[in-house]
Design a protein around this motif. Structure first.
Motif: not given
Lengths: 116, 114
Positions: A48, A99-105
């Motif tokens: 990543q 910032g580590g926030i899970p976002h849509e990939q």
């Protein structure tokens, strides 16, 4: 909006040869991911990137795999030398997330690698 | 550590009947949960996501999923299957402390019979 682009779509090589995959993420996406998907399994994160820097490469076999992200945009994943067990689909994904926030990939179509 | 278990590797339904794809998760922190779909020779597409808002999440193409913390489940449902729903479905977990990293389940292959 253009999606994630990957090339080539298919590649067949012999073991011990080298191969490289290319990924162009969605414009403006800071985070880029490379996944390996072996037949019959879910994708597994290899590496990543957050802009130019590596966030997580804990599952990248560093003795044979390498990856870079040029100027925080395009990325290449290389395997040298390839082994039979590297046969898989290599997926590239990108996201706005930081910032580590899970976002849509958003995923590209993948590169199907066959090692003979 | 986070993990996902998809309870069925293959589900077969008839067109027009309900779909249920089961997913259990394990997470030490408040999770974000996703369902992705993968059609043959195509990229993964997000169906829906749960990120600590409403526990019943509606997605694209008539799919929905319910987050049940007490059961650590996030099952995917659709009232009426269509032939075009035939694909591989992945349940995915992610948490803030994992840097947004997605942990995929093994996948459930959905077949739809005419």
């Amino acid at each position: 909006e253009a999606g994630v682009a990957q090339s080539p779509r298919y590649k067949i090589i012999e073991k011990r040869q080298s191969v490289a995959f290319w990924c162009n993420p969605i414009s403006g996406h800071a985070t880029l991911y490379w996944y390996q998907q072996i037949l019959g399994q879910g994708p597994k994160l290899l590496i990543q990137f957050q802009n130019n820097g590596v966030v997580d490469d804990s599952q990248l076999p560093k003795d044979r795999f390498s990856a870079e992200r040029l100027k925080g945009v395009d990325s290449t994943l290389k395997i040298q030398p390839a082994k039979l067990e590297d046969s898989a689909v290599y997926l590239c994904a990108s996201s706005l997330g930081s910032g580590g926030i899970p976002h849509e990939q958003y995923f590209g179509p993948g590169t199907r690698l066959t090692v003979t | 550590a986070q993990s996902v278990t998809q309870l069925d590797s293959h589900v077969s339904v008839s067109e027009g009947t309900p779909v249920l794809l089961r997913c259990n998760y394990s997470s030490s922190y408040s999770p974000s949960l996703f369902w992705y779909v993968q059609h043959p020779n195509k990229g993964l597409q997000l169906l829906l996501k749960y990120t600590s808002a409403a526990t019943l999440v509606k997605g694209i193409n008539g799919f929905e999923a319910e987050f049940k913390k007490s059961e650590t489940s996030f099952h995917l449902t659709k009232p009426s299957a269509h032939m075009s729903d035939a694909a591989e479905y992945f349940c995915v977990v992610s948490t803030y402390n994992q840097g947004g990293k997605l942990i995929f389940g093994q996948g459930t292959e959905l077949s739809v019979k005419p």
